[in-house]
Design an enzyme around this catalytic site. Sequence first.
Site, PDB file in Angstrom:
ATOM      1  CE  LYS A 187      -4.566  -0.979   0.405  1.00 41.33           C
ATOM      2  NZ  LYS A 187      -5.672  -0.299  -0.251  1.00 41.33           N
ATOM      3  CG  ASP A 219      -7.431  -2.800   5.762  1.00 43.22           C
ATOM      4  OD1 ASP A 219      -6.503  -3.586   6.045  1.00 43.22           O
ATOM      5  OD2 ASP A 219      -7.479  -2.198   4.690  1.00 43.22           O
TER       6      ASP A 219
END
Length: 403
Positions: free
Chosen positions: A76, A123
Amino acid sequence: MSEKIEWVLNRMPGSDDAQLVVMALENVEKAKAFHRTFPQYGVTPLAKLDGMAARLGLGGLYVKDESYRFGLNAFKVLGGSFAMARYIAQEMGRDVSEMTYDYLTSDQFREDFGQATFFTATDGNHGRGVAWAANKLHQRAVVHMPKGSTKTRFDNIAREGAEVTIEEVNYDDCVRMAAAEAAQTEHGVVVQDTAWEGYEEIPSWIMQGYGTMAAEAAEQLRTLEVNRPTHVFVQAGVGSLASSMVGFFANLFPTCPPKFVIMEAAAADCLYQGAKAADGNPRVVGGDLKTIMAGLACGEPNTIGWDILRNHADAFLSCPDWVAANGMRRLAAPVKGDPSVTSGESGAVGMGVIDAIMSDSAYAELREALELDGSSQVLLFSTEGDTDPERYAQIVWDGAWAK
């Protein structure tokens, strides 16, 4: 909720495909050049699973292992860091090519730019990447996590110096919270990989940042004398990663693209529901979005990503949790001679899917529709390692979430 993998082939009408240019090769090259300026940068491994490929009846099976990315155990950071650099460049009226790691971490940059506050919802992996990049660049980060987020993932983000909270709402509501707070903060900006009307620039930059992973994989395949993968399986939450990978390979092979298979958690299968409706319009899935695939627990599609997927994806799959758990176990202990891959819940769904399609007669129709056989060269992305080591051990060692 079905315990079977549900699937639908893409029968949606195409659009004018205006978003494919977001993943143009020159945009991805800019992202790669930026990432290469980081001292932490290194090309992540491409695991070549010859034994597993032979066992499943495939010509080749390759897994891009993002557990090595920047020491953060997930891909990410590629998106968040590049989007931050492009935002800063735009604010300063400069080109992103001038935003090297050395400059962005210098006293001169602090003097030239000052400090912004980057807000995000996560998350775990995206928030950790934004927090890490903000920390390195001496910027502020505020991170909101949805209910059910684990303490391990919370602690990983807090360790990077971000202000972190776990909220009593789902992921999509956390995104709205981050956006509202950024709007009320001087020099506040949202760094989110989901796009909506009026918020499309930063998500497109995040997608370009993810492109570094696809470009590396394409180059690694070429060194293995695989000029073009025949199939690319990629998981989706809001669809930013999926559309980034699909967009890159569609631009790389415009006349003969691979077949693209999009996989979601059954509890948050908004793209699958849109493809099933087959009218070209996105769908939203609400509720708690409860799944072990925390990174895929997103119920509202990225509008840019959706447009790329409706034009280029071949199939959409809705996957129960056992699929990811099976994938984790197979990657951890593959066929003898194959390298082991430590893959987390959101990273391993591709392995679980390809195993089911090739091994279970219940999916024979899907196998035939996708033309998966002994000549297929299949690319998967393991997007995270054991980002929650306790749960990883429960699944891989103790057999939790078995079929």
